[in-house]
Design a protein around this motif. Structure first.
Motif, PDB file in Angstrom:
ATOM      1  N   LYS A   1       0.823  -1.203   0.000  1.00  0.00           N
ATOM      2  CA  LYS A   1       0.000   0.000   0.000  1.00  0.00           C
ATOM      3  C   LYS A   1       0.858   1.255   0.000  1.00  0.00           C
ATOM      4  N   ASP A   2       2.135   1.129   0.346  1.00  0.00           N
ATOM      5  CA  ASP A   2       3.049   2.264   0.404  1.00  0.00           C
ATOM      6  C   ASP A   2       3.802   2.510  -0.901  1.00  0.00           C
ATOM      7  N   THR A   3       3.551   1.688  -1.904  1.00  0.00           N
ATOM      8  CA  THR A   3       4.210   1.866  -3.192  1.00  0.00           C
ATOM      9  C   THR A   3       3.641   3.101  -3.888  1.00  0.00           C
ATOM     10  N   PRO A   4       4.500   4.019  -4.336  1.00  0.00           N
ATOM     11  CA  PRO A   4       4.015   5.198  -5.053  1.00  0.00           C
ATOM     12  C   PRO A   4       3.378   4.816  -6.398  1.00  0.00           C
ATOM     13  N   ILE A   5       2.338   5.556  -6.771  1.00  0.00           N
ATOM     14  CA  ILE A   5       1.625   5.288  -8.027  1.00  0.00           C
ATOM     15  C   ILE A   5       2.567   5.330  -9.225  1.00  0.00           C
ATOM     16  N   ASP A   6       3.419   6.340  -9.299  1.00  0.00           N
ATOM     17  CA  ASP A   6       4.306   6.436 -10.461  1.00  0.00           C
ATOM     18  C   ASP A   6       5.257   5.245 -10.547  1.00  0.00           C
ATOM     19  N   ARG A   7       5.681   4.714  -9.409  1.00  0.00           N
ATOM     20  CA  ARG A   7       6.549   3.528  -9.421  1.00  0.00           C
ATOM     21  C   ARG A   7       5.787   2.303  -9.920  1.00  0.00           C
ATOM     22  N   LEU A   8       4.526   2.187  -9.525  1.00  0.00           N
ATOM     23  CA  LEU A   8       3.700   1.071  -9.998  1.00  0.00           C
ATOM     24  C   LEU A   8       3.660   1.041 -11.522  1.00  0.00           C
ATOM     25  N   ILE A   9       3.420   2.199 -12.092  1.00  0.00           N
ATOM     26  CA  ILE A   9       3.271   2.281 -13.544  1.00  0.00           C
ATOM     27  C   ILE A   9       4.607   2.029 -14.242  1.00  0.00           C
ATOM     28  N   ARG A  10       5.699   2.472 -13.628  1.00  0.00           N
ATOM     29  CA  ARG A  10       7.023   2.192 -14.209  1.00  0.00           C
ATOM     30  C   ARG A  10       7.364   0.704 -14.117  1.00  0.00           C
ATOM     31  N   MET A  11       6.846   0.016 -13.088  1.00  0.00           N
ATOM     32  CA  MET A  11       7.104  -1.418 -12.929  1.00  0.00           C
ATOM     33  C   MET A  11       6.522  -2.194 -14.106  1.00  0.00           C
ATOM     34  N   ASP A  12       5.304  -1.805 -14.482  1.00  0.00           N
ATOM     35  CA  ASP A  12       4.604  -2.500 -15.573  1.00  0.00           C
ATOM     36  C   ASP A  12       3.465  -1.589 -16.024  1.00  0.00           C
ATOM     37  N   GLU A  13       3.492  -1.165 -17.266  1.00  0.00           N
ATOM     38  CA  GLU A  13       2.490  -0.233 -17.774  1.00  0.00           C
ATOM     39  C   GLU A  13       1.072  -0.789 -17.719  1.00  0.00           C
ATOM     40  N   GLU A  14       0.934  -2.109 -17.700  1.00  0.00           N
ATOM     41  CA  GLU A  14      -0.396  -2.722 -17.622  1.00  0.00           C
ATOM     42  C   GLU A  14      -1.093  -2.404 -16.304  1.00  0.00           C
ATOM     43  N   ILE A  15      -0.319  -2.060 -15.278  1.00  0.00           N
ATOM     44  CA  ILE A  15      -0.906  -1.726 -13.980  1.00  0.00           C
ATOM     45  C   ILE A  15      -1.794  -0.494 -14.103  1.00  0.00           C
ATOM     46  N   ALA A  16      -1.482   0.406 -15.030  1.00  0.00           N
ATOM     47  CA  ALA A  16      -2.333   1.584 -15.257  1.00  0.00           C
ATOM     48  C   ALA A  16      -3.747   1.146 -15.632  1.00  0.00           C
ATOM     49  N   TYR A  17      -3.880   0.075 -16.395  1.00  0.00           N
ATOM     50  CA  TYR A  17      -5.204  -0.441 -16.766  1.00  0.00           C
ATOM     51  C   TYR A  17      -5.936  -0.999 -15.548  1.00  0.00           C
ATOM     52  N   ILE A  18      -5.211  -1.661 -14.663  1.00  0.00           N
ATOM     53  CA  ILE A  18      -5.829  -2.181 -13.441  1.00  0.00           C
ATOM     54  C   ILE A  18      -6.350  -1.022 -12.597  1.00  0.00           C
ATOM     55  N   LEU A  19      -5.534   0.014 -12.442  1.00  0.00           N
ATOM     56  CA  LEU A  19      -5.949   1.179 -11.662  1.00  0.00           C
ATOM     57  C   LEU A  19      -7.176   1.834 -12.287  1.00  0.00           C
ATOM     58  N   THR A  20      -7.150   2.024 -13.586  1.00  0.00           N
ATOM     59  CA  THR A  20      -8.276   2.647 -14.293  1.00  0.00           C
ATOM     60  C   THR A  20      -9.539   1.808 -14.160  1.00  0.00           C
ATOM     61  N   ASN A  21      -9.414   0.503 -14.315  1.00  0.00           N
ATOM     62  CA  ASN A  21     -10.574  -0.384 -14.200  1.00  0.00           C
ATOM     63  C   ASN A  21     -11.172  -0.384 -12.794  1.00  0.00           C
ATOM     64  N   ASN A  22     -10.391   0.055 -11.823  1.00  0.00           N
ATOM     65  CA  ASN A  22     -10.867   0.126 -10.445  1.00  0.00           C
ATOM     66  C   ASN A  22     -11.327   1.529 -10.065  1.00  0.00           C
TER      67      ASN A  22
END
Length: 67
Positions: free
Chosen positions: A5-26
Motif C-alpha cells: 500500500k506504500d508503493t508510489p503510483i508512479d513507481r507502480l506504472i514504471r514497474m509494468d504499464e499494464e498496472i495503469a489499466y488495473i488502476l483505471t478499471n478500479n
C-alpha cells in the motif's frame, strides 16, 4: 515482485504499464495526473474510495501471473 500500500503510483506504472489499466478499471482514472507522482497507492485509494487491500491483492496477483 510484490507491491504494498506504500508503493508510489508512479513507481507502480514504471514497474509494468499494464498496472495503469488495473488502476483505471478500479476507478482510478487520474493515473497520469501530477498528484500520482507523489501519492502512495493507499493515499490514492483513500481519495477514490477504493479498497486498498483488494487493489494490492489484484496488482500482486497480476504481477505474479505475468512473471
Amino acid at each position: 515482485m510484490q507491491i504494498t500500500k506504500d508503493t508510489p503510483i508512479d513507481r507502480l506504472i514504471r514497474m509494468d504499464e499494464e498496472i495503469a489499466y488495473i488502476l483505471t478499471n478500479n476507478g482510478m482514472h487520474c493515473v497520469g495526473c501530477a498528484a500520482a507522482s507523489h501519492e502512495t497507492l493507499e493515499q490514492a485509494c483513500e481519495v477514490h474510495g477504493i479498497s486498498c487491500e483488494d487493489l494490492v491483492d489484484e496488482i500482486n496477483d497480476y504481477l505474479n501471473w505475468s512473471e
